[in-house]
Write an enzyme that holds these catalytic residues in place. Structure first.
Site, mmCIF file in Angstrom:
data_model
loop_
_atom_site.group_PDB
_atom_site.id
_atom_site.type_symbol
_atom_site.label_atom_id
_atom_site.label_comp_id
_atom_site.label_asym_id
_atom_site.label_seq_id
_atom_site.Cartn_x
_atom_site.Cartn_y
_atom_site.Cartn_z
ATOM 1 N N THR A 46 0.863 -1.185 0.000
ATOM 2 C CA THR A 46 0.000 0.000 0.000
ATOM 3 C C THR A 46 0.899 1.235 0.000
ATOM 4 O OG1 THR A 46 -0.213 -0.087 2.402
ATOM 5 C CG2 THR A 46 -1.933 -1.188 1.116
ATOM 6 N N THR A 48 1.642 4.379 1.473
ATOM 7 C CA THR A 48 2.472 4.918 2.554
ATOM 8 C C THR A 48 3.357 3.838 3.160
ATOM 9 O OG1 THR A 48 0.760 6.559 3.022
ATOM 10 C CG2 THR A 48 2.414 6.200 4.737
ATOM 11 N N CYS A 49 2.837 2.644 3.282
ATOM 12 C CA CYS A 49 3.611 1.541 3.840
ATOM 13 C C CYS A 49 4.833 1.245 2.971
ATOM 14 C CB CYS A 49 2.749 0.283 3.939
ATOM 15 S SG CYS A 49 1.200 0.517 4.837
ATOM 16 N N HIS A 50 4.609 1.238 1.667
ATOM 17 C CA HIS A 50 5.644 0.857 0.708
ATOM 18 C C HIS A 50 6.673 1.964 0.470
ATOM 19 C CE1 HIS A 50 7.100 -1.779 -2.501
ATOM 20 N NE2 HIS A 50 7.243 -0.699 -3.248
ATOM 21 N N VAL A 54 8.322 1.342 5.510
ATOM 22 C CA VAL A 54 9.398 0.346 5.409
ATOM 23 C C VAL A 54 10.741 1.009 5.091
ATOM 24 C CG1 VAL A 54 10.256 -1.637 4.102
ATOM 25 C CG2 VAL A 54 7.916 -1.641 4.963
#
Length: 162
Positions: A46, A48-50, A54
């Site tokens: 997703t 923001t996560c990607h 991370v």
């Protein structure tokens, strides 16, 4: 009830993809006598996560190690196959970040940090947070207000707090 500073991490069995397929990982075994950074995201791949969350822990991995952190763990309510692919795609796995799946959301629910956003297809997912724990006891907890932001839960913010 939401986990707080001073609480012990709940008993949990997470899943990683090993050489011979899915393997169960006891969070208590990982935490016993160790300093851990654990961060959770709403979903692998997703936005923001990607692109933010991370990478912030990849950038700060060596600095956490210098502060005595034994392991950095990323948890998401996804299956272990997705977590393995995501760890490879982001460079997290080669950087030494442990990618663990909370496939049934049981850990996330035990932490009191689950949410659903049905219109986006996110059901029983984890709120975005980062924590630092010593011997399974939470010493720092940085919980984002919105799942689409990565300000206080990023690697740099947690690193500055420990």
């Amino acid at each position: 009830m939401t986990i707080s500073v001073g609480d012990t991490l709940p008993e949990a069995t997470l899943i990683k993809l090993g050489a011979n397929g899915p393997e169960q990982v006891s969070l208590q075994d990982l935490a016993k006598g160790r300093k851990l950074v654990l961060f959770a995201v709403p979903g692998a791949f997703t936005p923001t996560c990607h692109s933010a969350h991370v990478p912030s822990f990849i950038r700060t991995k060596d600095q956490f190690t210098a502060k005595g952190v034994d392991d950095i763990i990323c948890v998401s309510v996804n299956d272990p196959f997705v977590m393995k692919a995501w760890g490879e795609a982001t460079g997290a796995t080669p950087a030494g970040v442990t990618m663990l799946a909370d496939a049934d959301s049981s850990f996330t629910k035990a932490m009191g940090l689950d949410f659903s956003a049905a219109p986006a297809g996110l059901i029983a997912r984890s709120k975005r947070y980062a924590l630092y724990a010593e011997d399974g006891v939470v010493k720092q907890l940085h919980l984002e207000e919105s799942p689409g932001t990565c300000d206080i839960s990023g690697g740099e913010a947690l690193l500055a707090a420990i």
